[in-house]
Enzyme design. Structure first.
Site, PDB file in Angstrom:
ATOM      1  CD  GLN A 146      52.248  35.367  42.473  1.00  0.00           C
ATOM      2  OE1 GLN A 146      51.904  35.893  41.421  1.00  0.00           O
ATOM      3  NE2 GLN A 146      51.938  35.857  43.645  1.00  0.00           N
ATOM      4  CB  ALA A 202      44.298  49.124  33.563  1.00  0.00           C
ATOM      5  CD  GLU A 238      45.841  39.097  39.002  1.00  0.00           C
ATOM      6  OE1 GLU A 238      45.268  40.203  39.032  1.00  0.00           O
ATOM      7  OE2 GLU A 238      46.998  38.934  39.386  1.00  0.00           O
TER       8      GLU A 238
END
Length: 604
Positions: free
Chosen positions: A216, A447, A501
């Site tokens: 990506q 995480a 993200e």
């Protein structure tokens, strides 16, 4: 669409990251200064130590059991490689760590498969000194052909002639490919073209074509390539000979002819029978490899200038070594710290191999540096402890203001993790206070899967905070923080490539409300900043707990003429949450579940 498609997300911790690409469509000169440094004066340690730190024997160092050294005459090399890979292939949150060191020479018929927490490295001054007629392979069979969790492994300083003509290196974050020479093609996708979310190449030469396929995003720096096959969302190049032309958004290539300044990562090598660490020189307007035009520029230190640390060494022992004037070589293992490692001396090297891992106990900071010239932090992982640390790594003290323009601190392949291997907390992971610091490839990760994961369980508000002026980030990966992933307060900062993200696990819109703004930006430049620039920055959201969440924007910055961004994108992964804008109130919203980026070519 990838051939190996994992099962749809059902809320399990293991499968959550698999949704990352659920709707991904794949488009078809100077002389070496070499000297041995004499052992420093034996000053008494400043704190009680578990054992007296002594300089390494540079001709017969004790690296411990998890550093395995091979030469071309070693028997059973393939068997040993297979044995370690079997242990590490799926040990994503395991405790074993390995460094595989290959002395100069030619090795035939090898396929070195590289699993978690494994580094493979040649011991020559040039990559071409250590040659494999064979491969160094990363694939994703352990995860059903999905490479989005192929983290924490590395390859450095080797030359390869791949058996099939193409070497496979299918990785995602925290998997650097440095100082490599591929005499053929380089395939960055797993077998079957499954999902992948990497990655990073630096100071390498690929004679053939780099083939990303399903990757990506990717950042390549100061290298030479024969060609580049395709792009998906965000492919960034700086100082790369043979790179495709700048063409964002179609195809999404961001290409800078040079890297403003860079200094390659230190590396271990053999000079005859003596182990040394080479410190590459600072380059300005860098382009191409540092090693392909004769003897590389830089400085060579005998290993006798280092303390070779091993698992079980205390922070007191490591600090006593530093106080004696020694550098640190952190061998593979897990180091529990009851106080920070304090780097006070200019030009100190702290080099980890085999993913040496530092865990701060009782809420301390793992590493702190003084505001001095030329510190090099490289090649280790910091894992947050269960008691909240205010910070995990601090580069320079608060208020640092000294100029280091000719000899900056470099932070390279220093990775930070909060949760995943167990509960961990930290208010801020990495704080950069010293001016002119180069942050060259880091993955700072709260995480999203594993053990000790939850909105409050592994609470971590801020990923990277930059207070120092004139800081350069090349290859910045920061993900899933409860508030700002990156907060940039220093003047004249620059970032080349950013991957982010937002936190998957935000329970609802209210949990991320930032005053009157819906959500905290993935990358925020402070309102007080007058000059800042970024190239090739992307942010993705996957709010799987509450898919109705709206993120106001991926990027927030003051609207000033000196604050410039080139090639920005935001992506909603499968429609789990949406962005209203790309940067500030500029850029189209994401919509639906098609996982199509919304892009801004230039801002303002």
């Amino acid at each position: 669409m990838p051939e190996h498609t994992p099962k749809p997300d059902t809320g399990s911790t293991l499968s959550r990251r698999a949704a990352l690409a659920a709707a991904l469509a794949v488009p078809a000169t100077g002389m070496l200064t070499s000297h041995a440094v004499a052992a420093p004066d034996a000053a008494p340690a400043q704190a009680p130590v578990a054992r007296r730190p002594r300089p390494a024997n540079a001709f017969a160092p004790d690296f411990g059991p998890n550093v395995i050294v091979f030469d071309p005459s070693t028997g059973g090399i393939q068997g040993k490689l297979d044995e370690i890979f079997k242990k590490q292939e799926s040990a994503q949150f395991g405790t074993d760590r390995y460094a595989l060191l290959f002395k100069p020479g030619t090795y035939g018929g090898l396929n070195a498969q590289i699993g978690f927490y494994t580094s493979i490295m040649g011991l020559g001054l040039s990559p071409d000194d250590t040659h494999f007629n064979g491969d160094v392979t990363v694939d994703a069979g352990w995860f059903n052909g999905n490479a989005t969790q192929n983290f924490w492994r590395s390859a450095e300083n080797l030359s390869l002639s791949p058996v099939s003509g193409a070497n496979r290196w299918a990785v995602s974050q925290a998997a650097p490919f440095r100082r490599m020479h591929i005499r053929g093609d380089l395939n960055l996708a797993p077998n079957g073209y499954g999902w992948a979310s990497g990655g990073y190449i630096a100071d390498s030469r690929i004679d053939g074509t780099v083939q990303p396929y399903s990757q990506q995003q990717w950042y390549t720096r100061d290298s030479s390539i024969g060609g580049w096959l395709n792009a998906v969302w965000n492919m960034v190049f700086s100082g790369v000979e043979g790179a495709p032309g700048d063409s964002f958004p179609n195809p999404p290539y961001t290409t800078l002819n040079n890297t403003p300044y860079s200094r390659e990562k230190p590396f271990l090598y053999l000079d005859g029978g003596e182990y040394k660490v080479f410190l590459p020189a600072l380059r300005t307007n860098a382009r191409g490899t540092s090693w392909g035009r004769g003897t590389p520029q830089g400085q060579s230190l005998s290993l006798s200038a280092f303390y070779v640390a091993k698992e079980g060494d205390s922070a007191a022992t490591l600090n006593a070594a530093l106080d004696r004037g020694l550098h640190l070589l952190l061998t593979p293992g897990i180091y529990r710290l009851d106080r920070p490692i304090q780097v006070k001396r200019a030009n100190t090297v702290v080099l980890g191999i085999g993913y040496a891992t530092l865990i701060p106990d009782n809420g301390v900071t793992a590493v702190k540096t003084a505001d001095v010239d030329g510190v090099r932090l490289a090649g280790f992982l910091v894992d947050a402890g269960p008691q909240n640390s205010r910070t995990l790594v601090e580069v320079g003290p608060s208020g640092a203001s000294g100029s280091h323009v000719g000899n900056p601190t470099t932070v390279q392949d220093v990775f930070i993790r909060i949760g995943g291997a167990g509960a961990g907390k930290a208010t801020t992971s990495l704080v950069v206070n010293s001016r002119h610091t180069i942050v060259d490839h880091t993955w700072v990760w709260r995480a999203d899967h594993g053990d000790g994961v939850g909105w409050e369980t592994n609470r971590a508000d801020y990923g990277v905070v930059v207070n120092g002026a004139d800081v350069l980030a090349t290859g910045l990966f920061v993900e899933h923080f409860n508030k700002y992933d990156v907060q940039w307060n220093g003047e004249r900062g620059r970032t080349i490539f950013y991957q982010n993200e937002k936190a998957y696990d935000a329970p609802n819109q209210a949990a991320i409300q930032n005053g009157g703004i819906r959500g905290y930006a993935a990358y925020k430049v402070a309102d007080s900043v007058n000059t800042h620039e970024g190239w090739g920055l992307g942010s993705y959201c996957y709010y799987n707990v509450d898919p109705t969440i709206v993120q106001e924007h991926g990027f927030q910055a003051p609207n000033k003429s000196g604050v410039k961004f080139h090639h920005l994108l935001v992506v909603s992964l499968g429609g789990k949450g949406q962005y209203a804008h790309v940067i500030n109130s500029t850029g189209n919203p994401t919509s639906g579940s098609d996982t199509v980026p919304s892009q801004v070519v230039q801002y303002p």
